[in-house]
Design a protein around this motif. Structure first.
Motif, PDB file in Angstrom:
ATOM      1  N   LYS A   4       0.844  -1.195   0.000  1.00 21.91           N
ATOM      2  CA  LYS A   4       0.000   0.000   0.000  1.00 21.91           C
ATOM      3  C   LYS A   4       0.876   1.240   0.000  1.00 21.91           C
ATOM      4  CE  LYS A   4      -0.412   0.483   5.028  1.00 21.91           C
ATOM      5  NZ  LYS A   4      -0.039   1.846   5.275  1.00 21.91           N
ATOM      6  N   GLU A   6       2.269   4.017   1.959  1.00 22.78           N
ATOM      7  CA  GLU A   6       2.500   4.148   3.400  1.00 22.78           C
ATOM      8  C   GLU A   6       2.208   5.559   3.888  1.00 22.78           C
ATOM      9  OE1 GLU A   6       3.397   3.456   7.282  1.00 22.78           O
ATOM     10  OE2 GLU A   6       3.075   1.975   5.730  1.00 22.78           O
ATOM     11  N   HIS A   7       2.909   6.534   3.322  1.00 26.66           N
ATOM     12  CA  HIS A   7       2.703   7.919   3.732  1.00 26.66           C
ATOM     13  C   HIS A   7       3.325   8.862   2.719  1.00 26.66           C
ATOM     14  CE1 HIS A   7       6.646   6.908   5.656  1.00 26.66           C
ATOM     15  NE2 HIS A   7       6.973   8.077   5.144  1.00 26.66           N
ATOM     16  N   SER A  46      -2.940  10.707  10.982  1.00 24.79           N
ATOM     17  CA  SER A  46      -3.859   9.882  10.195  1.00 24.79           C
ATOM     18  C   SER A  46      -5.264  10.430  10.363  1.00 24.79           C
ATOM     19  CB  SER A  46      -3.802   8.419  10.652  1.00 24.79           C
ATOM     20  OG  SER A  46      -4.337   8.283  11.951  1.00 24.79           O
ATOM     21  N   GLN A  52      -4.098   3.921   9.775  1.00 21.66           N
ATOM     22  CA  GLN A  52      -3.029   3.993   8.791  1.00 21.66           C
ATOM     23  C   GLN A  52      -2.426   5.385   8.782  1.00 21.66           C
ATOM     24  OE1 GLN A  52      -2.146   1.189   7.134  1.00 21.66           O
ATOM     25  NE2 GLN A  52      -3.702   0.233   8.414  1.00 21.66           N
ATOM     26  N   GLU A  54      -1.001   8.510   7.190  1.00 25.31           N
ATOM     27  CA  GLU A  54      -1.217   9.113   5.869  1.00 25.31           C
ATOM     28  C   GLU A  54      -0.234  10.235   5.574  1.00 25.31           C
ATOM     29  OE1 GLU A  54      -3.362   8.027   3.667  1.00 25.31           O
ATOM     30  OE2 GLU A  54      -4.309   6.565   4.955  1.00 25.31           O
ATOM     31  N   PHE A  76       6.142   3.526   0.444  1.00 28.73           N
ATOM     32  CA  PHE A  76       5.334   2.338   0.192  1.00 28.73           C
ATOM     33  C   PHE A  76       5.688   1.263   1.211  1.00 28.73           C
ATOM     34  CE2 PHE A  76       6.109   4.528  -3.777  1.00 28.73           C
ATOM     35  CZ  PHE A  76       4.837   4.653  -4.316  1.00 28.73           C
ATOM     36  N   THR A  77       4.679   0.637   1.808  1.00 27.76           N
ATOM     37  CA  THR A  77       4.898  -0.461   2.740  1.00 27.76           C
ATOM     38  C   THR A  77       5.288  -1.712   1.970  1.00 27.76           C
ATOM     39  OG1 THR A  77       3.279   0.436   4.280  1.00 27.76           O
ATOM     40  CG2 THR A  77       3.833  -1.892   4.536  1.00 27.76           C
ATOM     41  N   ASP A 107      11.570   0.154  12.781  1.00 24.09           N
ATOM     42  CA  ASP A 107      11.102   0.184  11.404  1.00 24.09           C
ATOM     43  C   ASP A 107      12.307   0.286  10.473  1.00 24.09           C
ATOM     44  OD1 ASP A 107       8.456   0.267  12.367  1.00 24.09           O
ATOM     45  OD2 ASP A 107       8.443   2.460  12.375  1.00 24.09           O
ATOM     46  N   PHE A 123       9.208   1.106   3.091  1.00 25.67           N
ATOM     47  CA  PHE A 123       9.032   1.106   4.542  1.00 25.67           C
ATOM     48  C   PHE A 123       8.597  -0.289   4.979  1.00 25.67           C
ATOM     49  CE2 PHE A 123       6.070   1.306   8.098  1.00 25.67           C
ATOM     50  CZ  PHE A 123       6.783   2.019   9.042  1.00 25.67           C
ATOM     51  N   GLN A 124       9.366  -0.882   5.890  1.00 25.64           N
ATOM     52  CA  GLN A 124       9.004  -2.171   6.464  1.00 25.64           C
ATOM     53  C   GLN A 124       8.798  -1.980   7.964  1.00 25.64           C
ATOM     54  OE1 GLN A 124      11.492  -5.570   5.459  1.00 25.64           O
ATOM     55  NE2 GLN A 124      11.056  -6.493   7.432  1.00 25.64           N
ATOM     56  N   PRO A 125       7.542  -2.139   8.440  1.00 29.02           N
ATOM     57  CA  PRO A 125       7.296  -1.929   9.864  1.00 29.02           C
ATOM     58  C   PRO A 125       8.044  -2.966  10.705  1.00 29.02           C
ATOM     59  CG  PRO A 125       5.276  -2.600   8.705  1.00 29.02           C
ATOM     60  CD  PRO A 125       6.362  -2.519   7.689  1.00 29.02           C
TER      61      PRO A 125
END
Length: 128
Positions: A4, A6-7, A46, A52, A54, A76-77, A107, A123-125
């Protein structure tokens, strides 16, 4: 695999004023605010009905905005950031980060450039 958007990171001059605007005027909620060791401060916002993130506000105090624009990047996640970096390398994509960086609470992030020089981020949480 990209999951998705991510922000969107937005450079700000005054973090307090920007948080007031996004929360009081636009109705977003402040999810997290954190100062990093390098003097950068982050504010994540958000919409009230969504957990999520934003918008990410990026501030360095009152010293003005950088010359690379107000919208700093699009993130992007991803589920496996190293696999995605390797995939970018296989496509000849210009990378800012050859290896992921760890921020906040574990993260992982890695920046790279789009075809017109636009700054993009994977971005990987952190695992919870």
């Amino acid at each position: 695999m990209i999951h998705k958007l991510e922000h969107i990171g937005v450079m700000v001059k005054d973090m307090d004023a920007s948080i007031r605007f996004y929360t009081e005027v636009l109705g977003l909620k402040l999810v997290k605010r954190k100062a990093l060791a390098d003097g950068v401060e982050l504010g994540f916002l958000s919409f009230p009905d969504s957990d999520q993130v934003e918008i990410e506000l990026i501030g360095r105090g009152h010293d003005g905005l950088p010359d690379n624009g107000i919208v700093h990047h699009i993130a992007f996640t991803v589920s496996d950031i190293q696999v995605e970096i390797d995939r970018l390398k296989s496509h000849g994509v210009r990378l800012m980060d050859e290896t992921p960086r760890t921020i906040l609470d574990g993260d992982l992030i890695a920046f790279f450039f789009g075809p017109d020089g636009e700054r993009l981020e994977f971005f990987q949480p952190a695992a919870k």
